[in-house]
Design an enzyme around this catalytic site. Structure first.
Site, PDB file in Angstrom:
ATOM      1  N   TYR A 448       0.837  -1.204   0.000  1.00  0.00           N
ATOM      2  CA  TYR A 448       0.000   0.000   0.000  1.00  0.00           C
ATOM      3  C   TYR A 448       0.877   1.261   0.000  1.00  0.00           C
ATOM      4  CZ  TYR A 448      -4.110  -2.833   1.424  1.00  0.00           C
ATOM      5  OH  TYR A 448      -5.128  -3.739   1.484  1.00  0.00           O
ATOM      6  N   GLU A 564      -7.341  -4.946   9.644  1.00  0.00           N
ATOM      7  CA  GLU A 564      -6.024  -4.645  10.194  1.00  0.00           C
ATOM      8  C   GLU A 564      -6.161  -3.897  11.522  1.00  0.00           C
ATOM      9  OE1 GLU A 564      -1.644  -3.151   8.930  1.00  0.00           O
ATOM     10  OE2 GLU A 564      -3.282  -2.383   7.742  1.00  0.00           O
ATOM     11  N   THR A 689      -1.465   5.615  11.610  1.00  0.00           N
ATOM     12  CA  THR A 689      -0.930   6.164  12.873  1.00  0.00           C
ATOM     13  C   THR A 689      -2.064   6.445  13.862  1.00  0.00           C
ATOM     14  OG1 THR A 689      -1.136   8.489  12.252  1.00  0.00           O
ATOM     15  CG2 THR A 689       0.886   7.364  11.546  1.00  0.00           C
TER      16      THR A 689
HETATM   17  C1  FAD Z   1       7.247  -1.281  11.002  1.00  0.00           C
HETATM   18  C2  FAD Z   1       6.385  -0.826   9.908  1.00  0.00           C
HETATM   19  C3  FAD Z   1       5.901  -1.732   8.990  1.00  0.00           C
HETATM   20  C4  FAD Z   1       5.117  -1.308   7.923  1.00  0.00           C
HETATM   21  N1  FAD Z   1       4.682  -2.232   7.025  1.00  0.00           N
HETATM   22  C5  FAD Z   1       3.974  -1.818   5.949  1.00  0.00           C
HETATM   23  C6  FAD Z   1       3.560  -2.748   4.967  1.00  0.00           C
HETATM   24  O1  FAD Z   1       3.822  -3.939   5.082  1.00  0.00           O
HETATM   25  N2  FAD Z   1       2.862  -2.307   3.919  1.00  0.00           N
HETATM   26  C7  FAD Z   1       2.537  -0.992   3.761  1.00  0.00           C
HETATM   27  O2  FAD Z   1       1.888  -0.659   2.793  1.00  0.00           O
HETATM   28  N3  FAD Z   1       2.913  -0.071   4.672  1.00  0.00           N
HETATM   29  C8  FAD Z   1       3.635  -0.453   5.763  1.00  0.00           C
HETATM   30  N4  FAD Z   1       4.024   0.461   6.694  1.00  0.00           N
HETATM   31  C9  FAD Z   1       3.746   1.863   6.461  1.00  0.00           C
HETATM   32  C10 FAD Z   1       2.630   2.390   7.332  1.00  0.00           C
HETATM   33  O3  FAD Z   1       1.387   2.007   6.851  1.00  0.00           O
HETATM   34  C11 FAD Z   1       2.822   3.921   7.358  1.00  0.00           C
HETATM   35  O4  FAD Z   1       3.974   4.154   8.119  1.00  0.00           O
HETATM   36  C12 FAD Z   1       1.654   4.636   7.958  1.00  0.00           C
HETATM   37  O5  FAD Z   1       0.515   4.550   7.162  1.00  0.00           O
HETATM   38  C13 FAD Z   1       1.996   6.126   8.171  1.00  0.00           C
HETATM   39  O6  FAD Z   1       2.519   6.718   7.039  1.00  0.00           O
HETATM   40  P1  FAD Z   1       3.916   7.496   7.093  1.00  0.00           P
HETATM   41  O7  FAD Z   1       4.856   6.684   7.876  1.00  0.00           O
HETATM   42  O8  FAD Z   1       4.264   7.884   5.721  1.00  0.00           O
HETATM   43  O9  FAD Z   1       3.616   8.796   7.943  1.00  0.00           O
HETATM   44  P2  FAD Z   1       2.954  10.174   7.371  1.00  0.00           P
HETATM   45  O10 FAD Z   1       1.631   9.886   6.743  1.00  0.00           O
HETATM   46  O11 FAD Z   1       3.926  10.910   6.554  1.00  0.00           O
HETATM   47  O12 FAD Z   1       2.701  10.920   8.714  1.00  0.00           O
HETATM   48  C14 FAD Z   1       3.707  11.690   9.397  1.00  0.00           C
HETATM   49  C15 FAD Z   1       3.075  12.312  10.645  1.00  0.00           C
HETATM   50  O13 FAD Z   1       1.980  13.161  10.258  1.00  0.00           O
HETATM   51  C16 FAD Z   1       0.783  12.737  10.896  1.00  0.00           C
HETATM   52  N5  FAD Z   1      -0.338  12.929   9.972  1.00  0.00           N
HETATM   53  C17 FAD Z   1      -0.405  12.656   8.655  1.00  0.00           C
HETATM   54  N6  FAD Z   1      -1.610  12.945   8.176  1.00  0.00           N
HETATM   55  C18 FAD Z   1      -2.350  13.403   9.207  1.00  0.00           C
HETATM   56  C19 FAD Z   1      -3.700  13.863   9.354  1.00  0.00           C
HETATM   57  N7  FAD Z   1      -4.561  13.888   8.330  1.00  0.00           N
HETATM   58  N8  FAD Z   1      -4.110  14.227  10.586  1.00  0.00           N
HETATM   59  C20 FAD Z   1      -3.268  14.182  11.639  1.00  0.00           C
HETATM   60  N9  FAD Z   1      -1.987  13.783  11.557  1.00  0.00           N
HETATM   61  C21 FAD Z   1      -1.539  13.386  10.361  1.00  0.00           C
HETATM   62  C22 FAD Z   1       1.012  11.261  11.205  1.00  0.00           C
HETATM   63  O14 FAD Z   1       0.215  10.842  12.284  1.00  0.00           O
HETATM   64  C23 FAD Z   1       2.477  11.267  11.577  1.00  0.00           C
HETATM   65  O15 FAD Z   1       2.614  11.715  12.888  1.00  0.00           O
HETATM   66  C24 FAD Z   1       4.796   0.061   7.777  1.00  0.00           C
HETATM   67  C25 FAD Z   1       5.251   0.967   8.721  1.00  0.00           C
HETATM   68  C26 FAD Z   1       6.026   0.546   9.787  1.00  0.00           C
HETATM   69  C27 FAD Z   1       6.512   1.549  10.772  1.00  0.00           C
END
Ligand code: FAD
Length: 706
Positions: A448, A564, A689
């Site tokens: 994703y 999930e 998150t």
């Molecule tokens: C260990 C691990 C395994 C993972 N495995 C997978 C996987 O197998 N497949 C996959 O597809 N993904 C995976 N992920 C990704 C995971 O789904 C994303 O990390 C998650 O969706 C958050 O996206 P980001 O890390 O880009 O943070 P961002 O979206 O960039 O967010 C950064 C910060 O901004 C905040 N934020 C963003 N938008 C908003 C909003 N609208 N309102 C309030 N706050 C906001 C967030 O809460 C966070 O604090 C994994 C992540 C981790 C850490």
């Protein structure tokens, strides 16, 4: 109690709550009546409608429903004291029911104690371990302060002593604790509801204030507290009503949860309401007084969850007596399944190291679980499943997680893609993949996230362009866990770049990882787990690999994501395992006992963990009822927060040994605390998150998008 009887009893309890509410509306009003309300009129109604006779019917659940309505109106009518007094001294029951004896109940001595609802009290009962003292009120002095109506100090006559039956004092404390917790919680919940309504209508900067992220996050945090406390308080009430031995324990946990959360909820509500909620014409100042007065009472001797006498509080039970957090009885079918899974796991238990005997032979577990249909539990019989309910599935998930997750990947395949394949897959896909899922051999990864699409999944840019019977895919996926060992990726791609809204242009493909054009780069996470960047370069994927409609991928994705959230909520079983291990270490004769601060942190943690457990069950139930909109995110938020808190508490209580890795000299519990601490932030980030989950809660409450 069987389900049908429990259901009809619950209906009666709800009905009583409604009728108490309607009568209070007539004789008391809302919370603004706290200053001037007519408690005599409330008593007259209580006598007329039998609210003071509940003790004779063991109806603690009815009592709590009435108390909840009183709390919402900031009404201190001492109905719980009447209940407890009539239970302890049945000879007084008739005069209590008639309103002639108006008792208060104190755990321990009542001299010079500030008492709530004492304006017209006639007697005070002093509850001790083996006897109760009945003392007549000779005089009273008001003690004006935050509590309105004011508390009093009483002058009391000599005590008439009565022996108590075994367990009577413990039950009395449990009911008093829980009733106080319910009153306090419902006062806070009422303030929260007023704030939610205000956030939807009050406009600033041209928008409803509920559209601002800061307000949404605060409102959602308050909602998590309220939902968690309601869930646990409700379960405690039912256990007490059924006379179950765990009732007082769960009541102590529920009271502790309210003690930690209610002040924040009412503060959050005030902050959202701004000036309007600060003036006495509004209900919230009166609810604020009610909440804080009750919180103080919840900390009074004997009632306080730090107490060690009269059955004791949380840590007295958990650590001193070594009683694990009570399990919720989920009914005969689910509990039989629990035993089945435990037996299966026991058959495949293998020592991890000399100090740690509780690992598992994962392949052995997988094989037997597959043969028993545990990976297809919710599927119909015809597909090799067991047509199990969502609650039964949750039990299996919980037991597997508690055992350390020996077949985690197989379980995730069931939860994440098995369900979506059943709903959206073609017969050919179902024929090819469902057997793999059922056998626990589906080695998939979830494609994703992308470098530019994390929380905002709908903005994903990996393109798929139709070319004859194929799709040609170009793009990049990020943080794809276990992509390096996966045979297939469950891939969300953009098939319509111009779609409005953006999520209407997404399609899901189930793609073989050995397709030409796929390359994988590994990254090691803080937890040690490997997630990958997956590069997709002109990858040809047959249309037969499409799951669901073209441009209809969002429905497939959200189906899988909803599951999930329950999986993330399932982290609670893992945390419970860590708590049990922490407690076992603290109970070792060579461990220094935790000090008061440590005990306090443990009590808070245990209460939150038990609530999270209750919320996961609620969320599971909500999924099976077709509505996980709020319950799933609520469980996920609490689970994530708890994972981090548990890690910190364990390190603080156990010292440096908890920071050492498996195999290091002096490592506690084979390095599990250290590993768990590194894993904890993942529960707050991965799978959406906690900020995003709170956003979902806010929208579930009807607040507008930012
Ligand atoms: C260990 C691990 C395994 C993972 N495995 C997978 C996987 O197998 N497949 C996959 O597809 N993904 C995976 N992920 C990704 C995971 O789904 C994303 O990390 C998650 O969706 C958050 O996206 P980001 O890390 O880009 O943070 P961002 O979206 O960039 O967010 C950064 C910060 O901004 C905040 N934020 C963003 N938008 C908003 C909003 N609208 N309102 C309030 N706050 C906001 C967030 O809460 C966070 O604090 C994994 C992540 C981790 C850490």
């Amino acid at each position: 109690m069987n389900d049908t009887r429990a259901g009809s009893r619950q209906g009666e309890v709800t009905e009583l709550g409604r009728s108490v509410g309607a009568l209070l509306d007539a004789v008391w009003g809302d919370a603004t009546a706290a200053a001037t309300g007519d408690l005599d009129a409330v008593r007259a109604v209580a006598v007329r409608h039998g609210w003071l006779e509940l003790a004779e019917h063991d109806a603690v659940d009815f009592l709590l429903a009435a108390v909840a309505r009183l709390g919402r109106r900031a009404c201190p009518f001492a109905i719980a004291a009447a209940y407890v007094a009539a239970r302890l001294l049945p000879g007084l029951a008739a005069s209590i029911a008639a309103g002639e004896v108006r008792p208060l109940v104190v755990v321990g001595g009542a001299d010079d104690v500030l008492l709530e609802g004492a304006g017209d009290a006639t007697h005070v009962l002093e509850v001790g371990e083996t006897e109760v003292g009945l003392r007549a009120v000779r005089g009273r002095r008001a003690a004006p302060g935050l509590a309105v109506p004011a508390w009093h100090r009483l002058t009391l006559g000599p005590a008439e002593r009565h022996p108590l039956a075994d367990g009577a004092a413990e039950e009395a404390v449990a009911v008093l604790r829980l009733a106080l917790a319910v009153r306090c919680l419902e006062a806070a919940a009422r303030a929260h509801e007023l704030a939610v309504a205000h956030a939807g209508t009050r406009r600033q900067f041209g928008r409803p204030v509920g559209a601002f992220g800061a307000v949404q996050q605060r409102v959602a945090s308050c909602h998590v507290e309220v939902a968690a406390a309601r869930s646990l308080v409700g379960r405690a009430g039912r256990l007490l009503a059924d006379g179950r031995p765990d009732g007082p324990y769960v009541a102590a946990l529920a009271a502790r949860l309210v003690r930690d959360g209610a002040a924040g909820v009412v503060a959050g509500a005030q902050h959202t309401l701004g000036a309007v909620g600060y003036f006495e014409e509004h209900e919230v100042p009166w609810l604020f007084r009610r909440v804080h007065a009750d919180l103080t009472l919840l900390r009074s001797p004997g009632v306080d969850d730090a107490s060690t006498d009269l059955g004791g509080g949380v840590v007295a039970r958990l650590v001193d007596a070594g009683r694990p957090l009570p399990a919720f009885d989920l009914g005969p079918a689910a509990e039989a399944l629990r035993r089945e899974v435990r037996d299966l796991l026991a058959r495949h238990a293998r020592p991890v190291c000399a100090a740690h005997p509780t690992g598992h032979d994962a392949e052995g577990v997988r094989g037997e679980a597959a043969a028993a249909g545990l990976f297809a539990l919710g599927w119909p019989d015809g597909l090799g499943g067991r047509a199990a309910t969502a609650v039964e599935q949750a039990v299996v998930h919980e037991e597997m997680k508690y055992a350390g997750g020996p077949v985690d990947r197989a379980m995730s395949a069931t939860m994440l893609i098995g369900h979506a394949l059943l709903r959206h897959g073609t017969p050919a896909q179902q024929g090819a993949f469902l057997p793999l899922v059922r056998e626990g051999r589906m080695a998939f990864c979830l494609g994703y996230s992308e470098p530019e699409a994390g929380s905002d999944l709908a903005s994903l840019r990996t393109r798929a362009v139709r070319d004859g019977d194929d799709w040609v895919v170009d793009g990049q996926k990020a943080w794809t866990t276990r992509a390096h060992t996966a045979t297939h990726v469950w891939l969300a791609v953009r098939t319509d770049p111009d779609a409005v809204p953006r999520h209407a242009g997404i399609t899901v493909l189930l793609v073989a990882m050995d397709s030409p054009g796929i390359t994988v780069r590994r990254h090691v996470a803080l937890s040690g787990e490997i997630s990958c960047t997956v590069f997709l370069d002109a990858v040809r994927v047959p249309d037969a690999a499409r799951v669901g409609e073209v441009h209809g991928g969002w429905a497939v994705v959200t189906d899988a994501l909803a599951a999930e959230r329950v999986v993330m909520g399932g982290v609670v079983a893992t945390l419970r395992r860590h708590l049990d291990e922490l407690v076992a270490l603290l109970r070792r004769p060579d461990s220094p006992p935790p000090d008061d601060v440590g005990r306090d942190r443990l009590a808070r943690l245990a209460a939150r963990l038990q609530a999270a457990r209750a919320l996961v069950l609620d969320a599971t139930q909500a999924v099976s009822d077709g509505d996980a909109r709020i319950a799933g995110p609520v469980a996920a938020v609490l689970g994530g927060d708890l994972a981090e808190e548990l890690g910190r508490v364990a390190l603080d209580l156990l010292g440096p040994g908890a920071l050492l890795s498996a195999g290091a000299e002096g490592a506690l519990d084979a390095g599990r605390f250290e590993a768990a601490h590194r894993l904890a932030p993942m529960y707050v980030i991965g799978g959406g998150t906690n900020d995003i989950q709170r956003g979902l809660v806010a929208r579930g409450l009807g607040l507008p998008r930012e």
